[in-house]
Motif scaffolding. Structure first.
Motif, short mmCIF file in Angstrom:
data_model
loop_
_atom_site.label_atom_id
_atom_site.label_comp_id
_atom_site.label_asym_id
_atom_site.label_seq_id
_atom_site.Cartn_x
_atom_site.Cartn_y
_atom_site.Cartn_z
N ASP A 95 -8.20 15.45 5.01
CA ASP A 95 -9.43 15.27 5.40
C ASP A 95 -9.69 14.18 6.72
O ASP A 95 -9.37 13.11 6.30
N GLU A 96 -9.83 14.78 7.70
CA GLU A 96 -10.02 14.04 8.98
C GLU A 96 -8.98 12.93 9.12
O GLU A 96 -9.18 11.80 9.36
N PRO A 97 -7.55 13.41 9.07
CA PRO A 97 -6.37 12.50 9.27
C PRO A 97 -6.29 12.07 10.54
O PRO A 97 -5.65 10.95 10.52
N VAL A 130 0.80 -1.35 -0.08
CA VAL A 130 0.21 0.05 0.22
C VAL A 130 0.80 1.36 -0.09
O VAL A 130 0.58 2.31 -0.89
N VAL A 131 2.00 1.29 0.79
CA VAL A 131 2.80 2.34 0.83
C VAL A 131 3.78 2.85 -0.54
O VAL A 131 3.73 3.67 -0.79
N MET A 132 4.01 1.36 -1.22
CA MET A 132 4.59 1.47 -2.47
C MET A 132 3.81 2.25 -3.47
O MET A 132 4.11 2.90 -4.29
N LEU A 133 2.57 2.04 -3.25
CA LEU A 133 1.53 2.85 -4.33
C LEU A 133 1.75 4.36 -4.40
O LEU A 133 1.64 4.88 -5.31
N GLY A 134 2.10 4.97 -3.01
CA GLY A 134 2.73 6.22 -3.31
C GLY A 134 3.76 6.61 -4.05
O GLY A 134 3.84 7.85 -4.28
N ARG A 135 4.64 5.78 -4.33
CA ARG A 135 5.75 5.80 -5.32
C ARG A 135 5.36 6.05 -6.51
O ARG A 135 6.19 6.19 -7.66
N ALA A 137 5.55 7.06 9.97
CA ALA A 137 4.14 6.98 10.50
C ALA A 137 3.83 5.91 11.73
O ALA A 137 2.65 5.60 11.93
N ASP A 138 4.83 5.31 11.99
CA ASP A 138 4.79 4.35 13.15
C ASP A 138 4.22 3.03 12.73
O ASP A 138 3.24 2.47 13.60
N VAL A 139 4.41 2.65 11.59
CA VAL A 139 3.74 1.33 11.17
C VAL A 139 4.77 0.39 10.46
O VAL A 139 4.22 -0.36 9.89
N TRP A 140 6.00 0.67 10.62
CA TRP A 140 7.04 -0.25 10.09
C TRP A 140 6.80 -1.57 10.80
O TRP A 140 6.95 -2.66 9.86
N HIS A 141 6.32 -1.86 12.06
CA HIS A 141 6.12 -3.03 12.56
C HIS A 141 4.97 -3.77 11.86
O HIS A 141 4.90 -5.12 12.05
N GLN A 153 -2.23 4.39 5.32
CA GLN A 153 -2.54 5.53 4.36
C GLN A 153 -1.72 7.10 4.18
O GLN A 153 -1.22 7.42 3.19
N PHE A 154 -1.37 7.33 5.57
CA PHE A 154 -0.71 8.39 6.11
C PHE A 154 0.80 8.26 5.48
O PHE A 154 1.54 9.17 4.73
#
Length: 171
Positions: free
Chosen positions: A74-76, A2-7, A30-34, A52-53
């Motif tokens: 929007d409402e992050p 999902v994060v790679m989609l940002g690339r 974003a503190d989601v590495w784990h 998503q962030f």
């Protein structure tokens, strides 16, 4: 994944190694590495919000190629606990210190009072007030915005308003 989609917007001018490095840095920020090894559908709502962030952060990492930059959120902070609300808005504030324009839609008046340089109060699509947190976070304006009486005091730890809903005997 999902994060790679940002690339995706950067693939024509970045290497796979640069994309992976940007995604990894974003996951950590974003503190989601784990959570990187977990399937997205198995994540909680707050974990998905943070992923998503991280995707957004990965997309923003363009190696300094862009000119003027803006981020609209929007409402992050929805579905986030207090720690992660503060972390996300702190990261957004860090972008403003780097020259970014950040617009965040928040329903939590206290988060807006703490993190925003400029606050805009909206009601039914109309601007009721705009300005610094002290000028906008006035009891009469907030009461008109939220149809509920509020108390506004000064936070002890910083020069920002503290908004508290007033007790309403009608409920």
């Amino acid at each position: 994944e999902v994060v790679m989609l940002g690339r995706a917007p950067h693939r024509a001018r970045s290497t796979r190694a640069e994309d992976v490095a940007a995604a990894e840095a974003s996951l950590k920020a974003a503190d989601v590495w784990h959570l990187a090894g977990r399937a997205y559908p198995t994540l909680s709502g707050g974990e998905r919000q943070r992923v998503q962030f991280a995707r957004v952060l990965a997309q923003l990492d363009d190696g300094g190629q862009s000119g003027t930059r803006y981020l609209i959120l929007d409402e992050p902070t929805s579905s986030l606990d207090i720690r992660h609300q503060a972390r996300l808005l702190g990261l957004a504030g860090g972008l403003t210190r780097k020259g970014w324009g950040v617009l965040a839609v928040l329903h939590d008046a206290n988060l807006a009072a703490i993190h925003a340089d400029t606050v805009v109060l909206l009601r039914e699509g109309r601007i009721l007030a705009s300005g610094d947190p002290w000028s906008v976070m006035a009891p009469d304006l907030l009461t008109a915005t939220f149809d509920h009486p509020v108390l506004v005091s000064r936070r002890d730890d910083l020069d920002r308003p503290l908004i508290t809903p007033a007790a309403n005997p009608d409920y």
